[in-house]
Motif scaffolding. Structure first.
Motif, PDB file in Angstrom:
ATOM      1  N   MET A   1       5.711  -1.958  10.287  1.00  0.00           N
ATOM      2  CA  MET A   1       5.270  -3.346  10.446  1.00  0.00           C
ATOM      3  C   MET A   1       4.809  -3.927   9.112  1.00  0.00           C
ATOM      4  N   HIS A   2       4.210  -3.059   8.281  1.00  0.00           N
ATOM      5  CA  HIS A   2       3.689  -3.545   6.995  1.00  0.00           C
ATOM      6  C   HIS A   2       4.820  -4.018   6.074  1.00  0.00           C
ATOM      7  N   CYS A   3       6.047  -3.585   6.328  1.00  0.00           N
ATOM      8  CA  CYS A   3       7.166  -4.022   5.481  1.00  0.00           C
ATOM      9  C   CYS A   3       7.403  -5.525   5.684  1.00  0.00           C
ATOM     10  N   ALA A   4       7.230  -5.998   6.933  1.00  0.00           N
ATOM     11  CA  ALA A   4       7.372  -7.433   7.219  1.00  0.00           C
ATOM     12  C   ALA A   4       6.222  -8.203   6.575  1.00  0.00           C
ATOM     13  N   SER A   5       5.036  -7.586   6.561  1.00  0.00           N
ATOM     14  CA  SER A   5       3.891  -8.220   5.924  1.00  0.00           C
ATOM     15  C   SER A   5       4.131  -8.337   4.420  1.00  0.00           C
ATOM     16  N   LEU A   6       4.647  -7.282   3.815  1.00  0.00           N
ATOM     17  CA  LEU A   6       4.921  -7.312   2.372  1.00  0.00           C
ATOM     18  C   LEU A   6       5.916  -8.430   2.046  1.00  0.00           C
ATOM     19  N   ALA A   7       6.966  -8.565   2.874  1.00  0.00           N
ATOM     20  CA  ALA A   7       7.963  -9.613   2.631  1.00  0.00           C
ATOM     21  C   ALA A   7       7.336 -11.000   2.757  1.00  0.00           C
TER      22      ALA A   7
ATOM     23  N   GLU B   1       0.829  -1.212   0.000  1.00  0.00           N
ATOM     24  CA  GLU B   1       0.000   0.000   0.000  1.00  0.00           C
ATOM     25  C   GLU B   1       0.855   1.250   0.000  1.00  0.00           C
ATOM     26  N   CYS B   2       2.087   1.104   0.513  1.00  0.00           N
ATOM     27  CA  CYS B   2       3.006   2.246   0.575  1.00  0.00           C
ATOM     28  C   CYS B   2       3.573   2.585  -0.808  1.00  0.00           C
ATOM     29  N   GLY B   3       3.340   1.690  -1.790  1.00  0.00           N
ATOM     30  CA  GLY B   3       3.856   1.940  -3.140  1.00  0.00           C
ATOM     31  C   GLY B   3       5.188   1.266  -3.415  1.00  0.00           C
ATOM     32  N   ASP B   4       5.783   0.665  -2.373  1.00  0.00           N
ATOM     33  CA  ASP B   4       7.069  -0.020  -2.565  1.00  0.00           C
ATOM     34  C   ASP B   4       6.831  -1.427  -3.090  1.00  0.00           C
ATOM     35  N   THR B   5       7.824  -1.894  -3.819  1.00  0.00           N
ATOM     36  CA  THR B   5       7.720  -3.213  -4.445  1.00  0.00           C
ATOM     37  C   THR B   5       8.726  -4.175  -3.832  1.00  0.00           C
TER      38      THR B   5
ATOM     39  N   GLY C   1      12.132  -0.505  -1.739  1.00  0.00           N
ATOM     40  CA  GLY C   1      11.533   0.081  -0.542  1.00  0.00           C
ATOM     41  C   GLY C   1      12.550   0.592   0.472  1.00  0.00           C
ATOM     42  N   CYS C   2      12.055   0.784   1.662  1.00  0.00           N
ATOM     43  CA  CYS C   2      12.797   1.408   2.749  1.00  0.00           C
ATOM     44  C   CYS C   2      13.802   0.426   3.377  1.00  0.00           C
ATOM     45  N   ALA C   3      14.543   0.918   4.366  1.00  0.00           N
ATOM     46  CA  ALA C   3      15.500   0.070   5.081  1.00  0.00           C
ATOM     47  C   ALA C   3      14.782  -1.118   5.704  1.00  0.00           C
ATOM     48  N   SER C   4      13.608  -0.874   6.284  1.00  0.00           N
ATOM     49  CA  SER C   4      12.875  -1.971   6.934  1.00  0.00           C
ATOM     50  C   SER C   4      12.455  -3.029   5.927  1.00  0.00           C
ATOM     51  N   SER C   5      12.082  -2.622   4.723  1.00  0.00           N
ATOM     52  CA  SER C   5      11.677  -3.628   3.729  1.00  0.00           C
ATOM     53  C   SER C   5      12.884  -4.439   3.286  1.00  0.00           C
ATOM     54  N   ASN C   6      14.048  -3.799   3.207  1.00  0.00           N
ATOM     55  CA  ASN C   6      15.269  -4.555   2.890  1.00  0.00           C
ATOM     56  C   ASN C   6      15.570  -5.588   3.966  1.00  0.00           C
TER      57      ASN C   6
HETATM   58 FE1  FES Z   1       7.041   0.468   1.955  1.00  0.00          FE
HETATM   59 FE2  FES Z   1       8.682  -0.296   3.912  1.00  0.00          FE
HETATM   60  S1  FES Z   1       7.697   1.620   3.682  1.00  0.00           S
HETATM   61  S2  FES Z   1       7.888  -1.485   2.293  1.00  0.00           S
END
Ligand code: FES
Length: 147
Positions: free
Chosen positions: A120-126, A52-56, A77-82
């Motif tokens: 937290m949503h970055c962990a959900s995306l992963a 939802e944040c637009g990151d892939t 995405g952000c550091a957390s998504s990495n």
């Molecule tokens: Fe979008 Fe982390 S802010 S995946």
């Protein structure tokens, strides 16, 4: 020049200190050394999801004897998504499909140890991307078994 160098050193120290506070020691170290980062040309299962944040997030899984033998991620995405992508790959390694199916948002968060509330949503995306990559692998297996 010396003053500028000192200023930049201090700025970097401050950024690193903020990141360590936000990500915890394990997350910070992984952010600095992003294991499993990169695309995979010969994956058996792969997926690309946009949060939802637009990151892939992209996840690639390679299986051998029905267990993950290689895993990698790629994100804009952000550091957390990495960090989340990297730990999601680590959790996949050596696992069979049933075990990969258990890699939830919580499993990723537990592996990292901590993420900022807003990430937290970055962990959900992963974790969701791992599940999609697993689905692709399973669909291919079903096709192969029915041939
Ligand atoms: Fe979008 Fe982390 S802010 S995946």
């Amino acid at each position: 020049m010396g003053n500028l160098d000192d200023y930049l050193d201090k700025l970097q120290d401050d950024i690193f200190e903020d990141a360590r506070q936000a990500l915890g020691d394990r997350g910070f170290d992984r952010w600095r050394n992003p294991k499993f980062n990169g695309k995979m040309a010969d994956a058996d299962g792969q997926a690309c999801l946009t949060g939802e944040c637009g990151d892939t997030m992209e996840i690639f899984l390679k299986f051998k004897n029905d267990r993950v033998c290689r895993a990698s991620y790629f994100t804009d995405g952000c550091a957390s998504s990495n960090v989340a992508g990297s730990f999601a790959c680590e959790l996949s390694m050596g696992r069979d499909p049933d075990q990969v199916a258990d890699i939830s948002q919580n499993a990723v968060l537990n592996a990292i140890g901590r993420l900022p509330e807003s990430d937290m949503h970055c962990a959900s995306l992963a974790s969701r991307t791992v599940q999609e990559a697993l689905s692709e692998y399973m669909s291919k297996q079903i096709k192969i078994n029915n041939e």
